[in-house]
Design an enzyme around this catalytic site. Structure first.
Site, mmCIF file in Angstrom:
data_model
loop_
_atom_site.group_PDB
_atom_site.id
_atom_site.type_symbol
_atom_site.label_atom_id
_atom_site.label_comp_id
_atom_site.label_asym_id
_atom_site.label_seq_id
_atom_site.Cartn_x
_atom_site.Cartn_y
_atom_site.Cartn_z
ATOM 1 N N HIS A 269 0.827 -1.211 0.000
ATOM 2 C CA HIS A 269 0.000 0.000 0.000
ATOM 3 C C HIS A 269 0.860 1.260 0.000
ATOM 4 O O HIS A 269 0.533 2.236 0.661
ATOM 5 C CB HIS A 269 -0.949 0.001 1.211
ATOM 6 N N ASN A 294 -3.757 -5.705 -4.537
ATOM 7 C CA ASN A 294 -5.189 -5.957 -4.390
ATOM 8 C C ASN A 294 -6.049 -4.855 -4.982
ATOM 9 O O ASN A 294 -7.231 -5.046 -5.219
ATOM 10 C CB ASN A 294 -5.553 -6.154 -2.916
ATOM 11 N N ASP A 333 -0.515 -5.406 5.856
ATOM 12 C CA ASP A 333 -1.531 -6.239 5.192
ATOM 13 C C ASP A 333 -1.241 -6.381 3.712
ATOM 14 O O ASP A 333 -0.530 -5.567 3.111
ATOM 15 C CB ASP A 333 -2.923 -5.636 5.380
ATOM 16 N N GLU A 334 -1.800 -7.424 3.135
ATOM 17 C CA GLU A 334 -1.874 -7.603 1.677
ATOM 18 C C GLU A 334 -0.535 -7.447 0.965
ATOM 19 O O GLU A 334 -0.440 -6.768 -0.058
ATOM 20 C CB GLU A 334 -2.904 -6.625 1.088
ATOM 21 N N ILE A 335 0.479 -8.069 1.491
ATOM 22 C CA ILE A 335 1.771 -8.035 0.803
ATOM 23 C C ILE A 335 1.692 -8.949 -0.420
ATOM 24 O O ILE A 335 1.283 -10.098 -0.329
ATOM 25 C CB ILE A 335 2.903 -8.488 1.740
#
Lengths: 552, 552
Positions: A269, A294, A333-335
């Protein structure tokens, strides 16, 4: 059975407009009104300025709320009882014990370590014309009690009254963390929107603003020494939270018992950082974006690069100086593995140092947390840092579980303190369709819309042992803003975030049926105070508790 | 393939900010700006006052919109091209033919019979510094063209410009009815909200406000001779649309090319009438409500009672005098048989007159429609009056299909003109959970949320013969307000209602992918004009057409 509309027009008993419901409450049915000379007194030597200001604010609400009771006649049939009622002359605030040194301010206590905060209070409102008394062990507790006192009253024809005196309230929260998360990166929110939201939060005793301030789409935070990030990453020069804005926000929040916990998400992000520091970002803008992130745009900090790691730790440390909170979220998050797998520089760095990606991520994250610790900050992370991309987190790290409430047990088993943030209960943005383009039948990934009722029924300790249950710090509502902005902020957040606030203050097990009339009162009082809370039902139902229930 | 963020920062071509898309459009790529002395001239002798006012309003938007282009640099890289551009000195409006009598006003043409309205226009905007020309066969057409002209422009540093001159536009709507329905009974909306909504509707060429003004929960309409209905049925004395308010609203709307079509639903959805006229209402407030109505409170007009029928016809006739529209909806949806089956008076009336319920309903409805016809009104009904509780409707009756778009074919087969209003495409309230109380896991009955993309892909003539297709008058978005109020009006309606507006103006078959950038411009321009349209995507995406598409 038939019931004529005439019967509906009779005065139904007013629900007690308290939200969150005090954990200890007894009350009567005697009318009482505020004396025309009603005053709030602070019986504390050298009272902190923020407590003095809070009293003035509370008096302003008492004078200006002008909230009529939510009954069919709005109070008319109580007019003579109100006119004959005894008058409450005053409310007096005092501390249960006198500290040796100066009295701590609300602002100081609002940012104390979570488990050490004292938010309880007792409030006595007699019905015999003697003064009301509010006592606590802290100015923060007095602030919470002032908030409760402000919810006791309705207006009829200029008289501020209750029909339910006397009150004896002994209240304290079930959980120390009761939050609301706002994403100011997908779309920007002016400072005034944030301040208004802070006020609204304080009215329902939410004590944490989790500020997801930056993300891949924009970087609206001015960080001393790193101003290129906002200069090149904000949506515009006017869409930046300057250091002065941040100070205004955190000061305003603390005076209202709210800790502002910043989040600068890492290493994912972070595409926008490439605008200012392209050398530190892998796969910036790579397409198709769905292979690298994502949501667009792709881009992650180069965790294997010593330079990127040093930059990140320094940037976080500098950002931390803006926020008095003792906690700071580094996200996690969301690596996206493919982003790093296809980034030649990352692969070269890993090979040169003979590290796996997991090792590099661990080194990177630990350096960030160490940097924050030098500023006195405890780290907060998203659940992946425990479950999916595990790093060697310090034992005091706080973990937010967002993907699913089903993941709470695994994080608790790992021994970390937890803030409930599950998308399947607490995401306020769900249910508005897909937002990516060229996707006519696209659904919201976290369908359906999370109703206040559904969040209200959440069990914070489901599937946990008694020991694990002690790891639960509380929970929060969250608004990710891909499909939100200032335009729908109030109506999207309120009253739903209040539902979660009561869950974590009053404790689980509440009944949605009896809560609904009180939540209507939250909505109508919020509107009186300038917050555009959304309608839960037709006004016809709001004025007739229970009559619009499913089986009524 | 990788694409650096630097490439994203390059200026992408501005989408043409036209909405709805003109049915005939050609344009160039020459910069053009409004002259500092730019003026709009009306080349019509004795131009109607509403056209003169519309020109002033259009000039106000040109001066005040200050909408920057939705590109990454917001127009900066075009600054020198803009500075060097030729100036447009004027826009001249004229009629294609001179009428023998006085020129009809916009307001007169806005309420003419649907199929006779002339909304087309041609607009020529040269790029060589000569004046622009707007021509039409009607002042209503000129008004539509003025709206289009106002969408051509962006602002850079105080200069109002386009990069896409010259323009040659020849435009006319695919369908004559393009509507928005607002329910002001479940929750009340102040007049100012309705006026603002009318302005917004006009900006996207919506030409009908279907005003579902009263319902079982409240009766906010003051009807001459029947004022007890609002006196006893409005939520409060201040929550009433007085005759003066209605005149203000219909006048404001007509001047903006909008016909206000009132609905007073009958015989169902009328519980509130019992407050003033209990003798005319069956099963008022009967419980459990779900046995007597689709939502609380129960109550339906006694269709078998001659007195109730006379009352209703008289009331509708009186209400009709408030509205200049040539159409009037008598509703007719969701008639509950059990309410009448258990109403002793209805059963006695049916027995005494030796009628079936269906016969009584037919007599009742025909009397209402006859009364409206004496006021020059054509009736509109919901689909049940054809499919479920059929009555002998006049051939010119207009039918709104709401339960499902699957029902359109059956109504068309019956030969009636149709307005698409299907809940499965056009209901703006769906997807926010159940609103009845004591129902923690309750869903929205019309889940899921209707996205703009989904409505946009609707086929107005699906499953119809060519002959039946001619019965389609158009369609509309609808907002039922059990869970809405002034607080979320703008953000719930806009930009989704604009999607449906384009569907029925430009015709079906539009591409959501190419529409999205233009719809972003609708959102941003609406905000500039004070309407809080909701974010469709992160601003990052709004500034980069296509880059946030699913497969981008």
């Amino acid at each position: 059975m038939k019931l004529s509309l005439v019967a509906f027009s009779a005065l139904l008993p007013s629900a007690l407009a308290l939200w969150p419901l005090p954990t200890g409450l007894s009350n009567g049915s005697t009318p009482l009104r505020l004396s025309s000379g009603f005053d709030i007194k602070i019986n504390i030597a050298n009272a902190p300025a923020d407590l003095v200001a809070a009293v003035e604010t509370a008096k302003g609400y008492l004078a200006n709320d002008k909230l009529q009771a939510l009954v069919v006649d709005r109070g008319a049939s109580s007019a003579s009882a109100i006119a004959k009622a005894k008058s409450l002359p005053s409310l007096t605030l005092s501390l249960l014990s006198t500290p040796k040194g100066p009295v701590s301010s609300i602002s100081e206590e609002a940012i104390a370590p979570l488990e050490s905060r004292v938010e309880g209070y007792t409030l006595t409102v007699p019905s015999d014309g003697s003064g009301a008394v509010l006592k606590a062990n802290s100015t923060l507790g007095l602030y919470r009690g002032l908030t409760t006192f402000g919810q006791l009253w309705f207006d009829w024809d200029g008289t501020t009254y209750t029909l339910s005196a006397p009150f004896q309230i002994s209240d304290a929260p079930a959980y120390p963390y009761r939050g609301f998360m706002l994403d100011t990166a997908r779309n920007y929110f002016p400072v005034s929107d944030i301040l208004r939201t802070i006020d609204a939060m304080s009215w329902v005793k939410i004590n944490t603003l989790h500020w997801h301030v930056v993300d891949s789409q924009s970087f609206p935070l001015e960080i001393p020494g790193y101003t290129a990030l906002s200069e090149k990453g904000a949506y515009s020069a006017s869409s930046v939270y300057t250091a002065s804005d941040v100070k205004n926000i955190v000061t305003y929040a603390a005076a209202r018992g709210i800790d502002v916990v910043p989040e600068i998400d890492t290493p994912g992000h972070t595409a926008v950082i490439a605008n200012a520091y392209p050398e530190f970002v892998a796969c910036p803008g790579s397409t198709p974006w769905a292979s690298y992130a994502n949501e667009p745009p792709a881009g992650q900090l180069r965790v294997a690069s010593k330079a990127a790691s040093n930059f990140t730790a320094g940037m976080l440390k500098a950002a931390a100086t803006l926020f008095p909170s003792q906690t700071f979220s580094t996200g996690g998050d969301e690596i996206n593995a493919n982003c790093y797998a296809t980034d030649n520089e990352t692969q070269a760095s890993l090979a040169a140092s003979n590290q796996t990606f997991a090792q590099a991520l661990n080194t990177f994250t630990m350096a960030n947390h160490a940097a924050l610790r030098t500023e006195g900050k405890t780290a907060i992370v998203w659940e992946e840092m425990v479950l999916d991309d595990p790093v060697t987190l310090a034992n005091d790290t706080i973990v937010m579980v967002w993907i699913s409430s089903d993941d709470v047990a695994a994080v608790a088993a790992a021994g970390f303190r937890i803030v409930h943030s599950a998308s399947n209960y607490f995401y306020l943005d769900c249910g508005h369709g897909g937002w990516v383009g060229d996707f006519p039948a696209g659904n919201s990934w976290c369908d359906p819309f999370k109703t206040w009722q559904y969040a209200y029924t959440f069990d914070p300790v489901a599937n946990l042992t008694a020991a694990e249950a002690t790891l639960i710090l509380g929970g929060q509502s969250l608004l990710w803003t891909e499909q939100s902005g200032p335009e729908n902020l109030d109506s999207t957040v309120w009253p739903r975030a209040a539902s979660t606030a009561e869950l974590f203050w009053s404790g689980p097990g509440g009944n949605v049926d009896t809560a609904l009339p009180r939540l209507h009162e939250v909505v109508y009082r919020f509107r009186q105070r300038g917050v555009a809370a959304n309608a839960l039902q037709p006004e016809w139902c709001a004025l007739r508790p229970g009559v619009c229930d499913l089986l009524a």
